[in-house]
Design a protein around this motif. Structure first.
Motif, PDB file in Angstrom:
ATOM      1  N   ASP A 147      62.763  51.000  53.464  1.00 39.61           N
ATOM      2  CA  ASP A 147      61.475  51.690  53.353  1.00 39.61           C
ATOM      3  C   ASP A 147      61.147  52.407  54.658  1.00 39.61           C
ATOM      4  O   ASP A 147      60.653  53.534  54.652  1.00 39.61           O
ATOM      5  CB  ASP A 147      60.353  50.690  53.037  1.00 39.61           C
ATOM      6  N   ALA A 148      61.424  51.728  55.774  1.00 38.04           N
ATOM      7  CA  ALA A 148      61.133  52.343  57.073  1.00 38.04           C
ATOM      8  C   ALA A 148      61.914  53.641  57.241  1.00 38.04           C
ATOM      9  O   ALA A 148      61.389  54.640  57.734  1.00 38.04           O
ATOM     10  CB  ALA A 148      61.460  51.374  58.197  1.00 38.04           C
ATOM     11  N   LEU A 149      63.172  53.641  56.794  1.00 35.04           N
ATOM     12  CA  LEU A 149      63.973  54.872  56.857  1.00 35.04           C
ATOM     13  C   LEU A 149      63.349  55.963  55.999  1.00 35.04           C
ATOM     14  O   LEU A 149      63.200  57.110  56.431  1.00 35.04           O
ATOM     15  CB  LEU A 149      65.398  54.597  56.370  1.00 35.04           C
ATOM     16  N   GLU A 150      62.982  55.593  54.774  1.00 40.90           N
ATOM     17  CA  GLU A 150      62.409  56.570  53.855  1.00 40.90           C
ATOM     18  C   GLU A 150      61.131  57.186  54.427  1.00 40.90           C
ATOM     19  O   GLU A 150      60.913  58.386  54.326  1.00 40.90           O
ATOM     20  CB  GLU A 150      62.112  55.916  52.500  1.00 40.90           C
ATOM     21  N   ILE A 151      60.290  56.314  55.024  1.00 35.37           N
ATOM     22  CA  ILE A 151      59.034  56.786  55.591  1.00 35.37           C
ATOM     23  C   ILE A 151      59.255  57.809  56.691  1.00 35.37           C
ATOM     24  O   ILE A 151      58.481  58.735  56.877  1.00 35.37           O
ATOM     25  CB  ILE A 151      58.237  55.606  56.193  1.00 35.37           C
ATOM     26  N   MET A 152      60.346  57.623  57.430  1.00 33.34           N
ATOM     27  CA  MET A 152      60.608  58.580  58.504  1.00 33.34           C
ATOM     28  C   MET A 152      61.075  59.913  57.947  1.00 33.34           C
ATOM     29  O   MET A 152      61.278  60.861  58.697  1.00 33.34           O
ATOM     30  CB  MET A 152      61.697  58.037  59.432  1.00 33.34           C
ATOM     31  N   GLY A 153      61.270  59.976  56.634  1.00 38.08           N
ATOM     32  CA  GLY A 153      61.753  61.219  56.044  1.00 38.08           C
ATOM     33  C   GLY A 153      63.265  61.289  56.026  1.00 38.08           C
ATOM     34  O   GLY A 153      63.857  62.363  55.959  1.00 38.08           O
ATOM     35  N   ILE A 154      63.900  60.107  56.093  1.00 37.83           N
ATOM     36  CA  ILE A 154      65.355  60.067  56.083  1.00 37.83           C
ATOM     37  C   ILE A 154      65.835  59.727  54.680  1.00 37.83           C
ATOM     38  O   ILE A 154      65.243  58.888  54.000  1.00 37.83           O
ATOM     39  CB  ILE A 154      65.855  59.018  57.098  1.00 37.83           C
ATOM     40  N   THR A 172      63.886  43.377  53.816  1.00 39.35           N
ATOM     41  CA  THR A 172      63.049  43.333  55.018  1.00 39.35           C
ATOM     42  C   THR A 172      62.406  44.691  55.292  1.00 39.35           C
ATOM     43  O   THR A 172      61.951  44.957  56.401  1.00 39.35           O
ATOM     44  CB  THR A 172      63.859  42.906  56.255  1.00 39.35           C
ATOM     45  N   GLU A 173      62.388  45.550  54.285  1.00 40.52           N
ATOM     46  CA  GLU A 173      61.699  46.847  54.347  1.00 40.52           C
ATOM     47  C   GLU A 173      62.323  47.835  55.332  1.00 40.52           C
ATOM     48  O   GLU A 173      61.720  48.844  55.664  1.00 40.52           O
ATOM     49  CB  GLU A 173      60.211  46.664  54.695  1.00 40.52           C
ATOM     50  N   GLN A 174      63.534  47.553  55.795  1.00 43.17           N
ATOM     51  CA  GLN A 174      64.159  48.511  56.714  1.00 43.17           C
ATOM     52  C   GLN A 174      64.498  49.809  55.990  1.00 43.17           C
ATOM     53  O   GLN A 174      64.465  50.890  56.587  1.00 43.17           O
ATOM     54  CB  GLN A 174      65.428  47.911  57.335  1.00 43.17           C
TER      55      GLN A 174
END
Ligand SMILES: Nc1ncnc2c1ncn2[C@@H]1O[C@H](COP(=O)(O)OP(=O)(O)OP(=O)(O)O)[C@@H](O)[C@H]1O
Ligand SMILES: [Mg+2]
Lengths: 247, 254
Positions: free
Chosen positions: A118-125, A114-116
């Motif tokens: 990816d969402a973490l990675e995008i935040m720089g995490i 569900t791309e969660q």
């Protein structure tokens, strides 16, 4: 060549997992949450299984020893040895691999599809570290407690069962469980538990983290997590047993 | 400003993104439009590094993102807010925790400051008071808006939105568009929006790239797009009866 690829991928992931945490406070919060999620929530099943298995081992020992030369206190001794050496570490962790492993793999797998993640990675995490490290740390901290509780309850279950089935007297059982006690066997058991804690959480996380596709694949990852952690647990049980017994 | 130069991507034997170059300007709403499956999401993901590029460059203020080390990439990513096509909210957290998450990770705000910021963002997307709901308890459109709130929580410099208003009613859709445009101007962000909603295109299309079969087929702005520049773009823009009427109207006026 596939297995080598997976092993490499696993270790690359672990390198990310054990990077310096980005925010200690958040990690601490996650570890506490996981201790509850992985450890405390497993208490009921650990307790039930331990009491019953302790009882069963005792009954088998009591009515299995045909020879009059075996002293009755051997019942307690056998219960203790089986519980401490094998049941509360290896067997218990195999059971936890089923419960905790499938849970972790499906949780992380669902986050992946569900791309969660990816969402973490995008935040720089560092998503690998943020998601996996707290689980590994929590398991390493809490599994020894589960093992200790299981040992206690297993031996207690044996006592209740042995005495109520009139296989031995309370005195004989208690004498038996104290007979020829060697502390290094506890080290052996807890070493196994800690190694298995790392195996269950990291392998299951790995299976979830690289899920591709949809809900079907999440189910598959979760099955894989249980299968691979169980196989590795047995493999490492053999290795650790050799290290402790064979010198 | 973000500039992409000759980026390429293949999945298996399908060349999904072919030599795409474009400049995305600061303080503007930059649109990537095109029909379903033409590679818009893929371009977005290449830009933020969720897919590695096969070749080509993605410059953030001159820094080539794919060539940076992990640390450098993370530094840039901290300045990125992204709204995913599916929302990608964290299921295990409430709406408030979701929006607060980037603040927890990257700021030293006090509890009160964080809550204030969270409420500010939720109010912007008209979800104020829904703090304690879990993603599973939100409707599709609410998830989109919640995801936008999370994307803007930490005042990003670059805002990526993958179809921010698909699945929303026309009115909410407009509100979201306006919101994104206002935020873009207010915080001088470089905003990139993937869309195939013609209302958004004519409403907020400061700088538009039309993608066709994985290629940059046409570039321009919201007024230029209404001229018949090439057949593929024309077919895309004036696909609906409504837009056909608009086209006729424009020509009668001329
Ligand atoms: N991870 C992936 N692996 C393989 N193929 C992919 C992957 N992601 C996208 N594709 C393919 O790339 C092409 C472009 O997909 P993309 O998601 O970029 O389309 P899109 O323009 O965003 O479409 P939509 O408007 O429907 O969201 C599609 O043909 C898709 O099948
Ligand atoms: Mg898309």
């Amino acid at each position: 060549m596939k297995p080598l690829y997976y092993i490499g991928q696993y270790f690359m992931l672990m390198r990310l997992v054990f990077k310096k945490p980005q925010k200690y406070r958040v990690y601490l919060r996650q570890i506490i949450f996981e201790i509850d999620n992985i450890g405390i929530s497993s208490l009921p099943i650990v307790a039930i299984i331990s009491v019953f298995m302790g009882g069963i081992i005792t009954i088998q020992a009591a009515f299995g020893f045909e020879s009059p030369w075996v002293p009755i206190y051997a019942v307690g001794f056998t219960a203790r040895e089986s519980v401490v050496l094998e049941f509360s570490s290896t067997i218990l962790c195999l059971i936890l691999a089923g419960k905790v492993g499938s849970n972790i793999a499906s949780e992380i797998g669902a986050m992946r599809i569900t791309e969660q993640i990816d969402a973490l990675e995008i935040m720089g995490i560092n998503s690998a570290s943020y998601l996996i490290f707290p689980k590994v740390a929590a398991a390493v901290l809490i599994f020894p407690f589960l093992t200790a509780i299981s040992m206690f309850l297993g031996i207690y279950g044996g006592y209740v069962m042995g005495v109520s089935a009139e296989a031995c007297t309370p005195y004989q059982y208690i004498y038996g469980i104290q007979y020829s006690f060697q502390p290094w066997k506890l080290y052996y058991a807890f070493t196994k538990t800690i190694v298995f804690a790392v195996i269950i959480t990291s392998v299951s996380s790995y299976c979830g983290y690289y899920t591709k596709g949809g809900a079907l694949e999440v189910g598959r990852s979760s099955t894989n997590a249980v299968v691979y952690s169980s196989i590795l647990i047995l493999l490492f049980a053999v290795i650790i047993t050799n290290l402790f017994f064979n010198h | 400003m973000i500039e992409i130069k000759n980026i390429n991507k293949t999945f298996g034997d399908r060349h999904v993104v072919q030599n795409v170059s474009f400049q995305f300007h600061q303080g503007k709403t930059n649109l990537i439009i095109g029909e379903s499956g033409c590679g818009k999401t893929t371009i977005l993901k290449l830009m933020v590094g969720l897919h590695p590029v096969d070749s080509g460059s993605v410059f953030y203020e001159g820094q080539d993102f794919p060539k940076l080390d992990e640390k450098g990439q993370q530094e840039i990513r901290k300045k990125i807010g992204m709204l995913f096509q599916g929302g990608a909210l964290f299921d295990s957290q409430t709406l408030e925790e979701n929006v607060r998450f980037p603040l927890d990770m990257f700021t030293d705000f006090s509890k009160e400051e964080k809550l204030e910021r969270v409420n500010f963002c939720l109010q912007k997307v008209k979800l104020d008071g829904k703090n304690k709901l879990y993603p599973a308890e939100l409707s599709g459109g609410m998830k989109k808006r919640a995801s936008l709130a999370r994307a803007i929580a930490n005042s990003p410099k670059y805002l990526f939105c993958d179809e921010p208003n698909s699945g929303l009613d026309p009115k909410t859709s407009l509100i979201i568009d306006e919101l994104i445009q206002n935020l873009t101007i207010e915080f001088n962000m470089t905003t990139i929006i993937v869309t195939h909603d013609m209302n958004s295109v004519v409403g907020i299309g400061d700088n538009i790239m039309f993608v066709h079969k994985g290629q940059n087929w046409w570039t321009g702005d919201k007024t230029q797009i209404l001229n018949k520049s090439n057949q593929e773009l024309f077919d895309f823009v004036f696909a609906s009866e409504f837009m056909k009427k608009v086209y006729k109207g424009l020509h009668q006026a001329q």
